[in-house]
Design an enzyme around this catalytic site. Structure first.
Site, PDB file in Angstrom:
ATOM      1  N   LYS A 207       0.844  -1.200   0.000  1.00  0.00           N
ATOM      2  CA  LYS A 207       0.000   0.000   0.000  1.00  0.00           C
ATOM      3  C   LYS A 207       0.877   1.246   0.000  1.00  0.00           C
ATOM      4  CE  LYS A 207      -2.272   1.811   3.632  1.00  0.00           C
ATOM      5  NZ  LYS A 207      -2.172   3.299   3.499  1.00  0.00           N
ATOM      6  N   HIS A 231      -1.426   7.673   1.749  1.00  0.00           N
ATOM      7  CA  HIS A 231      -1.587   7.584   3.209  1.00  0.00           C
ATOM      8  C   HIS A 231      -2.558   8.639   3.718  1.00  0.00           C
ATOM      9  CE1 HIS A 231       0.089   5.258   6.552  1.00  0.00           C
ATOM     10  NE2 HIS A 231      -0.091   6.314   7.316  1.00  0.00           N
ATOM     11  N   ARG A 234      -1.266  12.170   4.624  1.00  0.00           N
ATOM     12  CA  ARG A 234      -0.720  12.411   5.954  1.00  0.00           C
ATOM     13  C   ARG A 234       0.799  12.288   6.039  1.00  0.00           C
ATOM     14  NH1 ARG A 234      -3.876  12.122  10.167  1.00  0.00           N
ATOM     15  NH2 ARG A 234      -2.531  10.739  11.389  1.00  0.00           N
ATOM     16  N   ASP A 262      -7.318   4.017  -2.158  1.00  0.00           N
ATOM     17  CA  ASP A 262      -8.015   4.746  -1.102  1.00  0.00           C
ATOM     18  C   ASP A 262      -7.806   6.233  -1.339  1.00  0.00           C
ATOM     19  OD1 ASP A 262      -5.498   5.501  -0.136  1.00  0.00           O
ATOM     20  OD2 ASP A 262      -5.532   4.133   1.560  1.00  0.00           O
ATOM     21  N   GLY A 263      -8.377   7.065  -0.447  1.00  0.00           N
ATOM     22  CA  GLY A 263      -8.152   8.504  -0.555  1.00  0.00           C
ATOM     23  C   GLY A 263      -9.369   9.275  -1.010  1.00  0.00           C
ATOM     24  N   GLY A 264     -10.092   9.881  -0.069  1.00  0.00           N
ATOM     25  CA  GLY A 264     -11.195  10.767  -0.418  1.00  0.00           C
ATOM     26  C   GLY A 264     -12.500  10.085  -0.762  1.00  0.00           C
ATOM     27  N   ARG A 266     -15.953   8.802  -0.153  1.00  0.00           N
ATOM     28  CA  ARG A 266     -16.952   9.123   0.863  1.00  0.00           C
ATOM     29  C   ARG A 266     -18.323   8.504   0.598  1.00  0.00           C
ATOM     30  NH1 ARG A 266     -12.718  10.139   2.724  1.00  0.00           N
ATOM     31  NH2 ARG A 266     -11.848  12.194   3.237  1.00  0.00           N
ATOM     32  N   GLY A 285     -11.355   4.842   4.758  1.00  0.00           N
ATOM     33  CA  GLY A 285     -10.693   5.205   5.997  1.00  0.00           C
ATOM     34  C   GLY A 285     -11.533   6.070   6.907  1.00  0.00           C
ATOM     35  N   ARG A 286     -11.460   7.388   6.725  1.00  0.00           N
ATOM     36  CA  ARG A 286     -12.082   8.321   7.660  1.00  0.00           C
ATOM     37  C   ARG A 286     -13.588   8.093   7.871  1.00  0.00           C
ATOM     38  NH1 ARG A 286      -7.875  11.234   5.121  1.00  0.00           N
ATOM     39  NH2 ARG A 286      -6.462  12.305   6.587  1.00  0.00           N
TER      40      ARG A 286
END
Length: 334
Positions: A207, A231, A234, A262-264, A266, A285-286
């Site tokens: 990753k 990441h 980050r 991944d990344g953004g 939603r 993730g978030r």
């Protein structure tokens, strides 16, 4: 329990670490690392979100795709959707610690499993973080994927052996964590990666791939899959968004191994966009941090279920009966 109540509870439990903004775009948490923000100016975090947001979708309703199938086979598992929980650890440092590592790992894994998808577990400076994830995977009868940081080969091999002992489906290496100053980790040569990867019988996921040439190197090193990732924005300021680099990487890989991203991401529509750009599956993730803190296992399942439903609806409205029908032609070109 509903999305509104999950978000309200998460806002209370994450106070001081995540504002649970109406739009999770990195603007309110610039530079909050540790925390949930992006490094430096936060540009990498914002680029992830904005690159996806800029894509438009062609609506099509004259077709026979009346009941889209979102299922995919990945790492030997028949999943209900191409969605996985991203590997995250360090609740105390990044999220305030209202959930401990055990509660976090079990909420992610069990919430995902209840919806027929996979959860990943993370790693951190304290070995307890990785070990807790391993224990949660054992409890889930091996249905999870532990990720370790890019440790030195001898230590990395020991971590991979623990994943084998847990009968995990696969194991990952967060090579995009090479710059984390809180850990003794760093970039890896191809020779080092070959040594690490050849030490295990498990499929190894790398990753942190952001260029086509490194995707090729990952394949040469023996990776069973890659994750296009910065990441979460980050570790390095001013990288492009993952949606910007994904198409070139997917072309370079040309189906030889699965390409995850991944990344953004939603929503299920964001999942559709990433698949159209060439991904086989996505990592979330978030949104699942908010889900777990706001509702535990049930909260995670709720958010995953919503994304699955959104993906199915988006496929219905773009004429895609199966995931293999999703390609660049669903994206609007000026």
């Amino acid at each position: 329990m509903n999305i509104k109540s999950v978000r309200q509870t998460a806002r209370e439990k994450l106070k001081g670490f995540c504002r649970v903004c109406p739009e999770c775009n990195g603007k309110a948490c610039v530079g909050e690392v540790p925390g949930m923000g992006g490094a430096g100016t936060g540009a990498s975090f914002r680029n992830n979100v904005e690159a996806l947001s800029a894509l438009r979708i062609n609506m099509r309703t004259l077709h026979g795709a009346k009941n889209p199938n979102t299922r995919i086979e990945l790492f030997g598992q028949n999943l209900t959707a191409p969605i996985l929980a991203a590997p995250i650890a360090g609740n105390k440092f990044n999220m305030g610690g209202a959930l401990n590592e055990v509660e976090w790992a079990e909420a992610i894994l069990q919430g995902c499993l209840s919806e027929g998808v996979l959860g990943c577990t993370g790693d951190g400076p304290d070995p307890m973080m990785y070990n807790t994830g391993i224990e949660a995977i054992v409890k889930a009868q091996g249905c999870g994927i532990p990720f370790t940081k890019p440790r030195e080969p001898e230590e990395a091999i020991r971590y991979l052996k623990r994943a084998e002992e847990a009968n995990a489906l696969a194991v990952g290496i967060d090579i995009d964590a090479a710059g984390l100053i809180a850990m003794a980790v760093g970039p890896k040569t191809i020779e080092e990666l070959k040594t690490i990867i050849s030490s295990t019988t498990l499929p190894v996921i790398l990753k942190g791939i952001m260029t086509a040439d490194e995707a090729e190197l990952a394949i040469q090193a023996g990776a069973a899959a890659i994750v296009v990732s910065n990441h979460g924005g980050r570790v390095l300021d001013h990288t492009p968004g993952t949606a910007e680099v994904l198409p070139r990487i997917a072309v370079a890989v040309d189906g030889r191994i699965p390409v995850l991203v991944d990344g953004g991401i939603r929503s299920g529509i964001d999942v559709l966009k990433m698949l159209a750009l060439g991904a086989d599956a996505v990592l979330i993730g978030r949104p699942l941090v908010i889900a777990a803190y706001g509702g535990g296992t049930e909260g995670v399942a709720l958010v995953v279920r919503r994304m699955k439903n959104e993906l199915k609806q988006a496929m219905l409205m773009t004429g895609c009966a199966t995931l293999s029908d999703i390609d660049k032609d669903i994206l609007y070109q000026k």
